[in-house]
Design a protein around this motif. Structure first.
Motif, PDB file in Angstrom:
ATOM      1  N   THR A  85      10.599  -2.049  -1.266  1.00  0.00           N
ATOM      2  CA  THR A  85      11.409  -3.177  -1.270  1.00  0.00           C
ATOM      3  C   THR A  85      10.729  -4.313  -1.973  1.00  0.00           C
ATOM      4  O   THR A  85      11.310  -5.006  -3.101  1.00  0.00           O
ATOM      5  CB  THR A  85      11.824  -3.980   0.004  1.00  0.00           C
ATOM      6  OG1 THR A  85      12.541  -2.833   0.854  1.00  0.00           O
ATOM      7  CG2 THR A  85      12.824  -4.987  -0.340  1.00  0.00           C
TER       8      THR A  85
ATOM      9  N   HIS B 209       2.847  -8.848  -2.206  1.00  0.00           N
ATOM     10  CA  HIS B 209       1.776  -9.126  -1.410  1.00  0.00           C
ATOM     11  C   HIS B 209       0.478  -8.009  -1.672  1.00  0.00           C
ATOM     12  O   HIS B 209       0.853  -6.854  -2.416  1.00  0.00           O
ATOM     13  CB  HIS B 209       1.666  -9.436   0.137  1.00  0.00           C
ATOM     14  CG  HIS B 209       2.588  -8.117   0.740  1.00  0.00           C
ATOM     15  ND1 HIS B 209       1.890  -6.926   0.730  1.00  0.00           N
ATOM     16  CD2 HIS B 209       3.567  -7.821   1.501  1.00  0.00           C
ATOM     17  CE1 HIS B 209       2.570  -6.035   1.641  1.00  0.00           C
ATOM     18  NE2 HIS B 209       3.726  -6.911   1.964  1.00  0.00           N
TER      19      HIS B 209
ATOM     20  N   LYS C  30      17.496  -3.827   6.349  1.00  0.00           N
ATOM     21  CA  LYS C  30      16.766  -5.119   5.879  1.00  0.00           C
ATOM     22  C   LYS C  30      17.670  -6.101   5.307  1.00  0.00           C
ATOM     23  O   LYS C  30      17.949  -5.956   4.006  1.00  0.00           O
ATOM     24  CB  LYS C  30      15.729  -4.485   4.931  1.00  0.00           C
ATOM     25  CG  LYS C  30      14.454  -4.027   5.315  1.00  0.00           C
ATOM     26  CD  LYS C  30      13.324  -3.870   4.279  1.00  0.00           C
ATOM     27  CE  LYS C  30      12.316  -3.164   4.583  1.00  0.00           C
ATOM     28  NZ  LYS C  30      11.156  -3.318   3.710  1.00  0.00           N
TER      29      LYS C  30
ATOM     30  N   GLY D 112       3.562   4.501   2.185  1.00  0.00           N
ATOM     31  CA  GLY D 112       2.523   3.995   3.001  1.00  0.00           C
ATOM     32  C   GLY D 112       2.454   4.704   4.274  1.00  0.00           C
ATOM     33  O   GLY D 112       3.707   5.481   4.606  1.00  0.00           O
TER      34      GLY D 112
ATOM     35  N   ASP E 256       3.263   3.885   7.163  1.00  0.00           N
ATOM     36  CA  ASP E 256       4.351   3.477   7.987  1.00  0.00           C
ATOM     37  C   ASP E 256       5.233   4.736   8.241  1.00  0.00           C
ATOM     38  O   ASP E 256       6.332   4.631   9.129  1.00  0.00           O
ATOM     39  CB  ASP E 256       4.811   2.132   7.869  1.00  0.00           C
ATOM     40  CG  ASP E 256       4.746   1.861   6.491  1.00  0.00           C
ATOM     41  OD1 ASP E 256       4.133   2.138   5.618  1.00  0.00           O
ATOM     42  OD2 ASP E 256       5.559   1.068   6.189  1.00  0.00           O
TER      43      ASP E 256
ATOM     44  N   THR F 155      -2.080  -0.849   4.283  1.00  0.00           N
ATOM     45  CA  THR F 155      -3.171  -2.135   4.423  1.00  0.00           C
ATOM     46  C   THR F 155      -2.774  -2.857   5.479  1.00  0.00           C
ATOM     47  O   THR F 155      -1.556  -3.122   5.728  1.00  0.00           O
ATOM     48  CB  THR F 155      -2.984  -2.821   3.040  1.00  0.00           C
ATOM     49  OG1 THR F 155      -3.126  -2.000   1.870  1.00  0.00           O
ATOM     50  CG2 THR F 155      -4.050  -3.917   2.913  1.00  0.00           C
TER      51      THR F 155
HETATM   52  N1  CTP Z   1       2.701  -1.126   2.223  1.00  0.00           N
HETATM   53  C1  CTP Z   1       1.552  -0.923   2.463  1.00  0.00           C
HETATM   54  N2  CTP Z   1       0.558  -1.739   3.284  1.00  0.00           N
HETATM   55  C2  CTP Z   1       1.404  -3.030   3.762  1.00  0.00           C
HETATM   56  C3  CTP Z   1       2.757  -3.309   3.273  1.00  0.00           C
HETATM   57  C4  CTP Z   1       3.426  -2.339   2.581  1.00  0.00           C
HETATM   58  O1  CTP Z   1       0.943   0.192   2.130  1.00  0.00           O
HETATM   59  N3  CTP Z   1       0.568  -3.820   4.235  1.00  0.00           N
HETATM   60  C5  CTP Z   1       3.535  -0.115   1.481  1.00  0.00           C
HETATM   61  C6  CTP Z   1       4.666   0.400   2.217  1.00  0.00           C
HETATM   62  O2  CTP Z   1       4.158   1.422   3.085  1.00  0.00           O
HETATM   63  C7  CTP Z   1       5.451   1.116   1.206  1.00  0.00           C
HETATM   64  C8  CTP Z   1       5.524   0.113  -0.105  1.00  0.00           C
HETATM   65  O3  CTP Z   1       4.140  -0.793   0.276  1.00  0.00           O
HETATM   66  O4  CTP Z   1       5.179   2.343   0.640  1.00  0.00           O
HETATM   67  C9  CTP Z   1       6.370  -0.853  -0.045  1.00  0.00           C
HETATM   68  O5  CTP Z   1       6.643  -1.639   1.140  1.00  0.00           O
HETATM   69  P1  CTP Z   1       7.886  -2.435   1.848  1.00  0.00           P
HETATM   70  O6  CTP Z   1       8.480  -2.038   2.511  1.00  0.00           O
HETATM   71  O7  CTP Z   1       8.468  -3.231   0.457  1.00  0.00           O
HETATM   72  O8  CTP Z   1       6.780  -3.663   2.307  1.00  0.00           O
HETATM   73  P2  CTP Z   1       6.501  -4.069   3.644  1.00  0.00           P
HETATM   74  O9  CTP Z   1       5.532  -5.405   3.552  1.00  0.00           O
HETATM   75  O10 CTP Z   1       6.391  -3.027   4.641  1.00  0.00           O
HETATM   76  O11 CTP Z   1       7.807  -4.929   3.873  1.00  0.00           O
HETATM   77  P3  CTP Z   1       8.847  -5.079   5.581  1.00  0.00           P
HETATM   78  O12 CTP Z   1       7.850  -5.874   6.386  1.00  0.00           O
HETATM   79  O13 CTP Z   1      10.100  -5.913   5.118  1.00  0.00           O
HETATM   80  O14 CTP Z   1       9.085  -3.773   6.120  1.00  0.00           O
END
Ligand code: CTP
Length: 442
Positions: A9, A14, A46, A93, A95, A115
């Motif tokens: 998304t 960040h 979301k 990621g 997650d 991260t």
């Molecule tokens: N990602 C990551 N480390 C983080 C946050 C996100 O590696 N701290 C990765 C996610 O695993 C994904 C990509 O960045 O592959 C995009 O993630 P996205 O869902 O847009 O970001 P999130 O910060 O996880 O958003 P939300 O909190 O809305 O779930």
């Protein structure tokens, strides 16, 4: 050349996003980044994404890491993309570990360590929340409360209810109950009003005069000039005033409007909307026209406009209760079209919406006002099309999101324009003054 693809998304871009894209790029020679479309995010639950698709794409582009940016719009698109772009590696990621293993039939799947300590959700919730007050009562107010729990950026801080019997529900939720409307207005930034329609005008006016944003169950007022006054008051004070008709926020309904306006059933000649329910008539009950009228009128005014030539109102009135209709039918005549609504709290009918055009018609089955499904039907049955969309919280959830976004941006994002709100209030006024065709029930 090794092609890598990743999706996200990327809201409020960040450090975690940056690191993921850097490592994704290192997995190959060419990086494709799929950014999720707003509608697709909604479907995935979301709903509070703060930035528009364009802003999110811009953040990804600004990293200089993506060789190509695409938009992810539908479930199952990943397989299509992998084939279409001849992708070698899919990555996301950690997650998502395990979740995308089904893609291993098509390419390598790599889960990169997420991260720690940063996420869009966390950044969104750190931004200051808007303090919300709930006013009124009934199931509808409870639904606003329940749906507010799914929306980031608002906290329900105080409730002013008009019915003592409903106290328990809010107290069990550990919510504070205000003694008076004034007390509530002292505390909150914005109000959601779901009180009896006869109170809307005064309550909205008071809130706007105290500098509070308002989301109010339709109709805003029972007279057209009162509605205009409220509109000006909101604009002059830079406040958001939104007419709450939850159907306007249902994805299926919104898509239907776009298809009709795009000429998919040709010119529209007739709209018939029916909304009924059997409800016990109590002292503080809404009559049929205020309860259902705004919803039933919505597609008519949004598709045919508000400049009808004339209308006829027929109601079945309750004899001993002032202005209380058990059933109302209104027929409209436009220059090139006709329309009708049937609304009732004490008569049951098929709650469907039919929009007839020169090439075909749209059929939305009962209860059309909270539908996730509709059909476009044609003379040649083979051309018929069915459309399905997810509907969360009957549209209330998306409506709250639109309200919060409007407050944050200082720009009204309502799906119901003031023209439509005003036309609805005019119907309420004409209903009140209608002395024709009234049948009294003994
Ligand atoms: N990602 C990551 N480390 C983080 C946050 C996100 O590696 N701290 C990765 C996610 O695993 C994904 C990509 O960045 O592959 C995009 O993630 P996205 O869902 O847009 O970001 P999130 O910060 O996880 O958003 P939300 O909190 O809305 O779930």
């Amino acid at each position: 050349m090794t092609k890598v693809i990743t999706y996200g998304t990327y809201d409020l871009f960040h450090y975690g996003h940056q690191r993921l894209l850097e490592r994704a790029k290192e997995l190959g020679d060419y990086l494709i980044v799929g950014v999720t479309a707003d509608d697709f995010d909604k479907q995935r639950g979301k709903i509070n994404v703060k930035q528009s698709l364009m802003e999110r794409i811009e953040s990804v582009r600004a990293t200089g890491l993506a060789d190509e940016i695409i938009i992810e719009e539908y479930e199952g698109q990943k397989i299509d993309d992998i084939k279409r772009y001849d992708v070698d590696v899919f990555t996301v990621g950690s997650d998502w570990v395990g979740y995308f293993d089904y893609l291993k039939d098509y390419c390598d799947v790599v889960y990169l360590e997420r991260t720690k300590g940063v996420s869009s959700t966390e950044i969104r919730s750190k931004n200051q929340s808007i303090s919300l007050g709930l006013v009124g009562g009934g199931n509808i107010l409870k639904k606003y409360y329940n749906e507010s729990e799914f929306v980031n950026g608002i906290d329900v801080d105080l409730v002013f209810i008009n019915n003592e019997n409903e106290k328990d529900f809010y107290q069990n939720e550990n919510l504070m109950l205000a003694e008076s409307y004034d007390e509530l207005l002292n505390v909150v930034d914005a109000v959601v009003i779901a009180s009896h329609p006869s109170k809307h005008y005064m309550q909205i006016k008071k809130a706007l005069n105290r500098g509070k944003h308002v989301l109010c169950e339709s109709p805003f007022a029972l007279h057209e000039d009162e509605c205009s006054e409220l509109e000006h008051l909101a604009i002059d004070n830079n406040l958001i005033l939104m007419d709450s008709i939850k159907t306007a926020y249902s994805t299926a309904y919104y898509r239907l409007l776009l298809l009709i306006k795009g000429g998919n059933i040709g010119d529209v000649y007739s709209i018939d909307a029916t909304c009924t329910s059997l409800r016990e008539v109590k002292d503080n009950s809404w009559n049929s026209i205020t309860f259902w009228g705004p919803t039933a009128l919505l597609p008519i005014f949004q598709i045919l406009g508000v400049d009808y030539k004339n209308k006829t109102i027929n109601s079945l009135m309750l004899e001993d209760k002032n202005n209380f209709d058990l059933f109302t039918k209104i027929d409209f005549r436009y220059d090139n079209a006709v329309a009708s609504i049937k609304v009732a709290n004490s008569v049951k009918s098929e709650g469907e919406l039919i929009i007839s055009g020169s090439k075909g018609y749209a059929y939305v089955p009962a209860p059309w006002w909270k539908t996730d499904y509709f059909e476009l039907r044609y003379e040649n049955l083979e051309e018929n099309k069915k459309y399905f969309y997810q509907l969360d919280g009957e549209g209330i959830r998306y409506e709250l999101v639109a309200f919060i976004k409007s407050i944050e941006l200082g720009k009204n994002n309502s799906y119901v324009s003031f023209n439509v709100s005003k036309a609805i209030c005019k119907i309420m006024e004409d209903f009140e003054n209608n002395d024709l065709n009234i049948i009294k029930k003994h």
